[in-house]
Design an enzyme around this catalytic site. Sequence first.
Site, short mmCIF file in Angstrom:
data_model
loop_
_atom_site.label_atom_id
_atom_site.label_comp_id
_atom_site.label_asym_id
_atom_site.label_seq_id
_atom_site.Cartn_x
_atom_site.Cartn_y
_atom_site.Cartn_z
N HIS A 1 -53.43 -6.03 -15.65
CA HIS A 1 -53.08 -5.18 -16.80
C HIS A 1 -53.53 -5.94 -18.21
O HIS A 1 -54.01 -5.16 -19.14
CB HIS A 1 -51.61 -4.77 -16.94
N CYS B 1 -31.31 -11.79 -17.02
CA CYS B 1 -30.99 -12.21 -18.27
C CYS B 1 -31.29 -11.37 -19.30
O CYS B 1 -31.88 -10.50 -19.45
CB CYS B 1 -31.73 -13.71 -18.60
N CYS C 1 -31.97 -17.35 -20.47
CA CYS C 1 -31.53 -18.02 -21.74
C CYS C 1 -30.48 -19.28 -21.31
O CYS C 1 -30.29 -19.93 -21.85
CB CYS C 1 -31.19 -17.07 -22.53
N THR D 1 -50.01 -7.37 -12.47
CA THR D 1 -49.88 -7.68 -14.02
C THR D 1 -50.77 -8.76 -14.48
O THR D 1 -51.23 -8.12 -15.98
CB THR D 1 -48.45 -8.69 -14.01
N LEU E 1 -43.03 0.40 -10.37
CA LEU E 1 -42.66 0.96 -11.91
C LEU E 1 -43.58 2.12 -12.14
O LEU E 1 -44.64 2.09 -12.61
CB LEU E 1 -43.16 -0.40 -12.72
N CYS F 1 -26.60 -14.44 -17.43
CA CYS F 1 -26.65 -15.87 -17.02
C CYS F 1 -25.40 -16.49 -16.70
O CYS F 1 -25.37 -17.37 -15.77
CB CYS F 1 -27.42 -16.66 -18.07
N ASP G 1 -49.28 4.55 2.74
CA ASP G 1 -50.30 4.25 1.77
C ASP G 1 -51.41 5.47 1.48
O ASP G 1 -51.62 5.97 2.68
CB ASP G 1 -50.80 2.87 1.62
N1 LIG Z 1 -39.44 -4.80 -9.76
C1 LIG Z 1 -40.14 -5.77 -9.76
O1 LIG Z 1 -39.72 -6.67 -9.93
C2 LIG Z 1 -41.59 -5.78 -9.48
C3 LIG Z 1 -42.48 -7.01 -9.76
C4 LIG Z 1 -43.83 -6.72 -9.56
C5 LIG Z 1 -44.46 -5.68 -9.33
N2 LIG Z 1 -43.66 -4.55 -9.43
C6 LIG Z 1 -44.24 -3.00 -9.06
O2 LIG Z 1 -44.19 -2.73 -7.96
C7 LIG Z 1 -45.34 -2.17 -7.48
C8 LIG Z 1 -46.02 -2.39 -6.20
O3 LIG Z 1 -46.76 -3.88 -6.79
P1 LIG Z 1 -47.94 -4.24 -5.99
O4 LIG Z 1 -48.54 -5.67 -6.62
O5 LIG Z 1 -47.94 -4.21 -4.51
O6 LIG Z 1 -49.09 -3.11 -6.47
P2 LIG Z 1 -50.14 -2.12 -5.79
O7 LIG Z 1 -50.64 -1.43 -7.01
O8 LIG Z 1 -51.25 -3.32 -5.45
O9 LIG Z 1 -49.80 -1.31 -4.83
C9 LIG Z 1 -49.21 -0.27 -4.91
C10 LIG Z 1 -49.74 0.61 -3.73
O10 LIG Z 1 -49.13 1.98 -3.59
C11 LIG Z 1 -50.06 2.76 -3.02
N3 LIG Z 1 -49.96 4.19 -3.28
C12 LIG Z 1 -50.11 4.77 -4.58
N4 LIG Z 1 -49.91 6.15 -4.49
C13 LIG Z 1 -49.14 6.25 -3.35
C14 LIG Z 1 -48.51 7.28 -2.70
N5 LIG Z 1 -48.16 8.60 -3.16
N6 LIG Z 1 -47.91 7.20 -1.52
C15 LIG Z 1 -47.92 5.96 -0.94
N7 LIG Z 1 -48.73 4.87 -1.41
C16 LIG Z 1 -49.20 4.97 -2.64
C17 LIG Z 1 -51.50 2.19 -3.58
O11 LIG Z 1 -52.59 2.57 -2.90
C18 LIG Z 1 -51.29 0.66 -3.66
O12 LIG Z 1 -51.57 0.22 -2.31
C19 LIG Z 1 -45.96 -1.55 -8.69
O13 LIG Z 1 -45.71 -0.57 -9.32
C20 LIG Z 1 -45.65 -3.01 -9.71
O14 LIG Z 1 -45.92 -2.63 -10.85
C21 LIG Z 1 -42.36 -4.60 -9.79
ZN LIG Z 2 -46.57 -11.01 -10.06
ZN LIG Z 3 -29.47 -15.11 -20.21
#
Ligand SMILES: NC(=O)c1ccc[n+]([C@@H]2O[C@H](COP(=O)([O-])OP(=O)(O)OC[C@H]3O[C@@H](n4cnc5c(N)ncnc54)[C@H](O)[C@@H]3O)[C@@H](O)[C@H]2O)c1
Ligand SMILES: [Zn+2]
Ligand SMILES: [Zn+2]
Length: 347
Positions: free
Chosen positions: A47, A112, A98, A44, A269, A104, A200
């Site tokens: 980003h 929330c 909240c 994040t 995501l 909540c 990966d």
């Molecule tokens: N749901 C939630 O609460 C939450 C919280 C934080 C992050 N996220 C999401 O979770 C995901 C993982 O987060 P992160 O910080 O480990 O991100 P990251 O980008 O470091 O890890 C993603 C990994 O997936 C690999 N990858 C890409 N394409 C692939 C494929 N086809 N097959 C296998 N592996 C592949 C990449 O090489 C990378 O190592 C992200 O999409 C992030 O946005 C979700």
């Molecule tokens: Zn984080």
């Molecule tokens: Zn709430």
Amino acid sequence: MKAKQMQALIKTAPENAEIQTIAIPEPLENQVLIRVKAAALCGTDLHVYNWNMWAQNSGIKLPVVMGHECCGDVVATGQNVQRLQVGDKVAVETHVPCGKCYQCLNGEQHICNDLKLFSIHMDGCFAEYTVVPSICARKIPIQIPYHFGAVMEPLGTAYRSVVETQVMGANVIVLGCGPIGLFAVASATTLGAAKIIATDISDSRLEIAAKMGADITLNPIKDNVAETVLELTDQYGVDVIIDASGSVDAIGHSFKYLRKGGRIALIGLPNKALEIEIGKEVVFKEASIIGIHGRKMFKTWTQMENLLAAGKLNIKPAITHVFPLSQWKKGIDLALSGEACKVIYEP
Ligand SMILES: NC(=O)c1ccc[n+]([C@@H]2O[C@H](COP(=O)([O-])OP(=O)(O)OC[C@H]3O[C@@H](n4cnc5c(N)ncnc54)[C@H](O)[C@@H]3O)[C@@H](O)[C@H]2O)c1
Ligand SMILES: [Zn+2]
Ligand SMILES: [Zn+2]
């Protein structure tokens, strides 16, 4: 009297981020002031640094102090704060609830209806000090090192995916070995998964996965993941899939090797929509699909704390770099290049 000052990494404008000297914030009545000892860099933050479409639509108002994953010590409390005291070691829960909406009031604060996010809707923690709503300052056992405390937020998301999919005795595949996927591998190991397969497209990340408990590592660029998984499971498929890749390709293919009655947790995501045959892949298979957004407040935290304090969650290999905050750019560059996995700053 002039306010005391601190160093903070600030996203000042779409094309600029820099360390600035600013006033140490004062905690409002329901906040605590934390001396940040370790803060972790997350996707994040990249980003926000790049100011991509996600960041532009996230609700951030610039300037903002970057960073949301951190651990430190409470140094001041607002007048209404009773649960925490100066000196407490805390890690920050980034979902700010909240306290009033349906979720909540029904044990689901982490989703929330009016959810605010630390460092998105308020200043974050890439700074010597940070203020957080007291509900989000989680007191953690003193034995948990600051570096581990700083990654409890992403660890908790990963850990929860493994809890909700009931991995005990199960064959599990984790898609994507970024920090979240690696933490899922470690959690699945601790919670007694039988066989853990990790995928990966980066071999260096797969090497870390093996250190954290993966029995088999597969790179979809070189290996036929579906064929191998079916071979390893008597053609039935795996019991559990955890997606931490956010890759539409990886998720789409994974339904081919989910066994009937299997469970899939979605954490990643994707940036586009996924098409699946609902009848074949979900209904007749009786597949359970579980979305995971953050940590249960605070059941996930309690379990993580117990395991970390007991030394039973092997998360260290995912932390690849530690820098003083003054070297923030080095951390971001290493993370952007894919060379670093989890980067920790010590402000
Ligand atoms: N749901 C939630 O609460 C939450 C919280 C934080 C992050 N996220 C999401 O979770 C995901 C993982 O987060 P992160 O910080 O480990 O991100 P990251 O980008 O470091 O890890 C993603 C990994 O997936 C690999 N990858 C890409 N394409 C692939 C494929 N086809 N097959 C296998 N592996 C592949 C990449 O090489 C990378 O190592 C992200 O999409 C992030 O946005 C979700
Ligand atoms: Zn984080
Ligand atoms: Zn709430």
